[in-house]
Write an enzyme that holds these catalytic residues in place. Sequence first.
Site, PDB file in Angstrom:
ATOM      1  N   CYS B  95       0.838  -1.207   0.000  1.00  0.00           N
ATOM      2  CA  CYS B  95       0.000   0.000   0.000  1.00  0.00           C
ATOM      3  C   CYS B  95       0.870   1.253   0.000  1.00  0.00           C
ATOM      4  O   CYS B  95       1.502   1.546  -0.989  1.00  0.00           O
ATOM      5  CB  CYS B  95      -0.982  -0.042   1.173  1.00  0.00           C
ATOM      6  N   HIS B 247      -3.426  -5.540   0.799  1.00  0.00           N
ATOM      7  CA  HIS B 247      -2.796  -5.765   2.103  1.00  0.00           C
ATOM      8  C   HIS B 247      -2.799  -7.247   2.475  1.00  0.00           C
ATOM      9  O   HIS B 247      -3.773  -7.713   3.081  1.00  0.00           O
ATOM     10  CB  HIS B 247      -3.580  -5.024   3.184  1.00  0.00           C
ATOM     11  N   GLU B 249      -1.341  -8.688   4.895  1.00  0.00           N
ATOM     12  CA  GLU B 249      -1.372  -8.893   6.355  1.00  0.00           C
ATOM     13  C   GLU B 249      -2.777  -8.694   6.916  1.00  0.00           C
ATOM     14  O   GLU B 249      -3.049  -9.049   8.049  1.00  0.00           O
ATOM     15  CB  GLU B 249      -0.349  -7.968   7.035  1.00  0.00           C
TER      16      GLU B 249
END
Lengths: 984, 299
Positions: B95, B247, B249
């Site tokens: 990002c 993302h 994660e």
Amino acid sequence: MPRIEILSHEDDGRARQIEQALGRRGKTAAVRVVDVYTSENPKAQSPEFIDSLTNPVTQKAGTSYDQFDWALEIGYLPGVTDNIGHTASELLALTTHCIPRENGDLDATSKDPRFRGEDSAGVYSSRLYLIKGKLNRGDVEALGHELSNKLIQRATIKSRDEFVKDGGMSVVIPKVTLGNKGAVADNVDLNVSDEELKTIGAQGIKNPDGSRRGPLGMSLLYMQAVRDYFKKEGRPAKDIELETLAQTWSEHCKHTIFASPIDDIKEGIYRHYIKRATQEIRKKRGKNDICVSVFSDNAGGIIFDDEYLITDKVETHNSPSALDPFGGAITGIVGVNRDCVGFGRGAKPVINRYGFCLADPRTKPEYYRDKAKANPILSPETIMNGVVRGVEAGGNCSGIPTPQGFVYFDDRFVGKPLVFVGTIGLIPREINGKPGHKKGAKPGDKIVMVGGRVGRDGIHGATFSSVALDEGSPATAVQIGDPITQKKFSDAIVKEIRGYDWYNAITDNGAGGLSSSVGEMGDQSGGFHVELDKVPLKYPGMAPWEIWISESQERMTLSVPPENTDKLIAFLARRGVEATVIGTYTDTGRALITWHGETVMDLDMDFLHDGLPETPLKTVYVAGGEDEPDIAQPKDYADTVLNMLSRLNICSKEFISTQYDHEVQAGSVLKPLQGPGRVYAEASVTKPVLTSSRGVVLSQGLAPRYSDIDTGAMAAAALDMAVRNAVTAGVDFNHLAILDNFCWCSSDEPERLGQLKRAAAAIYDLAVLYETPFISGKDSMFNDFKGYDAQGKEVKISAPPTLLVSSIGVIPDIEQSISLAPKMQGDLVYLLGETKDELGASEYYDMNGALGQNVPRVNGAKNLELYKLYSAVARNRLIASAMPINLGGLGVALAKKAIASQLGMEIDLSGFALRPDKLLFSESLGRILVTVAPNNQKAFEKHFGSFANQIGLITNENKLNIKNILSVEIKKLDEYYKQPLKDY
Amino acid sequence: MTAKVLVLSGYGLNCEEETLFAFQHAGMKGVIRHINDLIENPKELEDIQILAIPGGFSYGDDTGSGNAFAQKMKLSLWEHLTKFVERDTLTIGICNGCQILTNLGLVPALNGRYGERPVALTYNLTARYQCRWVDVKVGSSKSPWLAGVNTLHIPVAHGEGRFMMSPETLAAIQNQVAFRYIKPSLLSSRTPQAEGSHNNRGDSSASPRNDTLELAKGQFPFNPNGATDDIAAITDHSGRVLAMMPHPERGMFTWQRDDYDRLKDHALREGKTLPAEADGMALFKNAAAYFEVAKRKSA
């Protein structure tokens, strides 16, 4: 003087947005965006600096572009926080190795000569729009109004001819120059008539030129007490002393209406109803008490697990948001983040929440602040866009997820919107062997100000939010947030320094600025001495009183033992954060301020904090409401449900949820939009500790329109909704707390106070019954707009008395969370709770232009029984999906569940006696709509007994069918539900 | 010795904690390092194998997302950075980190030319921040980050996620495209039957073949930002530097997924246990595996 213009490519997303805005007015135009940087610093001409600002693919610097008809430039007014300018200044420093101060002005207070040369001048940003299309000047002016706010920004317009003739736009350096060099503290003569005392209290201290400095917000009674104090001290008052007392005694800070004796309740509403409820619950709970720190700190704290506490605080930022919606909302959210960082020894912000009460954005009501009609209010659309964007910018930039919120519409919020912002924090229960929630400034500790510098922004914020908005509302009360400055110190404190044990106490600089934070912490040690000339300023020339009460954002105040100050300041410098020792906490009992060695304030601490005279309040209660209306039954129920779904208080607010990052920190479980059909949910579940299975459940409740009939019913409904929504999502009912935010109006009228007392009494009763303790609260008592209508006639528009109850609880395992979306065809649909003829002030009556009398009443005992049963069964995962039934009633809840699942429903309500429209749209409280897998039917029915009312099945037919009443395609429901606000 | 990760922080980066958590879960050791501390001690880059620039809002996106932070890194760390990426190391930017890597010119590094900036990340076409779950499939990049990965169901959250470049650059980076946005097709169909196999890691047999997946073709919301050629992520020429807007994660565990409520409900009915890990974890495990293999070779 360098002015750098950087042209963006023609396919720029920002340009598209402007083109769309023009399109909404029926204008076709092509827009190009030019980012402009202006500076007095000669080094700003360096190619390295210009390159650092220019993206080689999408932008070009210094190119001449003349394919336009109009040029519109928007920049900031002097002194307004310019974040892009700050970043550009940093890039200037990096690329040319000079050291510019933020925003260009020479730093008067710095001892460092490097900050005094012309190389220290920084950079200002502005944005130029080049517009090609058939527009007249009026159209461009209208666009300028939409894109800027004249309180904080300038909009300059040039036609192409003017642009060419002048050789471009004019170079503007919005530097602050204050005339009052060598500013001192002035004496104020209080030995004057009561009439003059009253004027000073209402309009402010008189300047030599006869103008007034802005409202102190002090009544005659208060002014007399101050006069008597200085008589006793035997000396005249200084302006800074008067301003300090006004801040400290303001409604905003002291909550005088909640604290004052009211009728025969000597201890006041707050202690009698709110605090007492919590005390009684805690006592009853004994060792099962979940409260750890309530009502005493910047936020309330409850147990999360053996290792952590969770904290919560919900604030309002209504008055600033009416004048500058973006600035008001962003400073609101980053302000409440600081309340979190200022809890105990510093809690880490882990979740944000929001709530907006607004007027219909599709309307354009005409109201003015002045009789001459030169000063119109902002349109509901501008306010909505601004507050939505403000919370977005504040939350997203700070890396705090925002999964939870609401928007409520009523046209009486037209002059003063309500903007609620909340932050949940996480803090270890023990830090360095000491309780994480305990702190206290000690005598001898240094007073350290951390974060942004002080300017004239936000002066009189605390006193101004304590009065109704009118023509005289000060423009300096507006502030812009700078979330990155705050993020830098917030991270440094809660992720690093907190563990080093370098400070004894911490609090935020909110309303009242230093006067409030230092005053509050000085109360812990027993006095303070501030050397005001040490406070770093944004620009020279501020008077002592201005520095002391300025509400410049992004600052915290720490209490630091002298041996730790150097390492603390050095560490923060490495994190890009400025920190300065500005004085010492003492135990002298005096609030002492010096200015270049001269004493300018010396007040008795007891008088400062407790010297305000009691103002006993009297109330009258008048019940509201009308007769129950005689409404004909709808001919077409499908139509009626569709119309209900597209009502603003019921329809989807997806446009907000997708703009708010709700996934950051990676803990989002139950999200703001649920099911494949993406229905806007009323509760969320978040995992704040990735290694723990526990989750935080958040929700809220409010029903402002119910106040038109009975504020007691309104308040009880808000509390029941907040609790029930959290229960529905699976919270452990024994691990649930609540927060109260009263947003009242005209709180100087006995009738309004009567309504207030009734509301407070109602939530005392219900909170004690549910055993859900209040852990924090805030009130805003004058949500009235005073101005003029289109005919120039005086009007007063009061927001409906509104209580927001926010709930926060813990779910032991997120696997037990329950979303609102039905999961599978063949599942059974149950209605839990009783539906009564309670449509008073409902969405359905309002749609029919009626108010009625039968406002929903809470049956607390019955609800309690249901919630306990439900909470127990949530542990066993017997429920496949569940949704609380709130505004719009059962009919709306059924439709939303159908939309969420994108499956279908076959419902039979023939067993109910109420006539169908009342049955579908009654807003009776205490109800939950659930679906259950067939193989759980027996266990479910046995568990819930008479509460369980099976009303149908989930199908796979893409339709909501209610036997003998309606049949609608889900596609249609979906469209009506999502259409109204989707283009915002 | 397992691979050591350095996750950057500071100036508004904000996903450092969960990004480090992801690497640790995949078996690696790591630290969070403030950019100013790294600038003070750039030699630390010699001791680590993986550099991660996490998501966030560095400098509040002022002067363009990721720009100011990239300028800061370029002016104070450039030599150390190029040395680092030229070693046998891995780098990921997620990002805001993706925006920083792109502005630094560590991607696409056509023909190994680090420092050039032929690719931009600019404002979403909706001109709105977009936080939503999307589906992506791998492109032709032979990146070690992508080994064995086919598709990901994963969230995006950005205001400036739109990859833009000239047609020439687009042609030149075709073999460096890491992910493209796709339509969910059967993958996220609402029918529970199709969903049991919903793209979960460890169930790759049920995943459709890559070439049967339909690209988003710029269509919102599947392509959430209007990115050229539906590009969601690119790598450098070596594949070891990965810049991605989504993302991973935030999609590393099943409980994070937007359809977790349905998945867990169906698992309960079928008496199954849901896999704890979701698509995003694959990338972090690939990073761990990359250095495991290298270690075995050298042994």
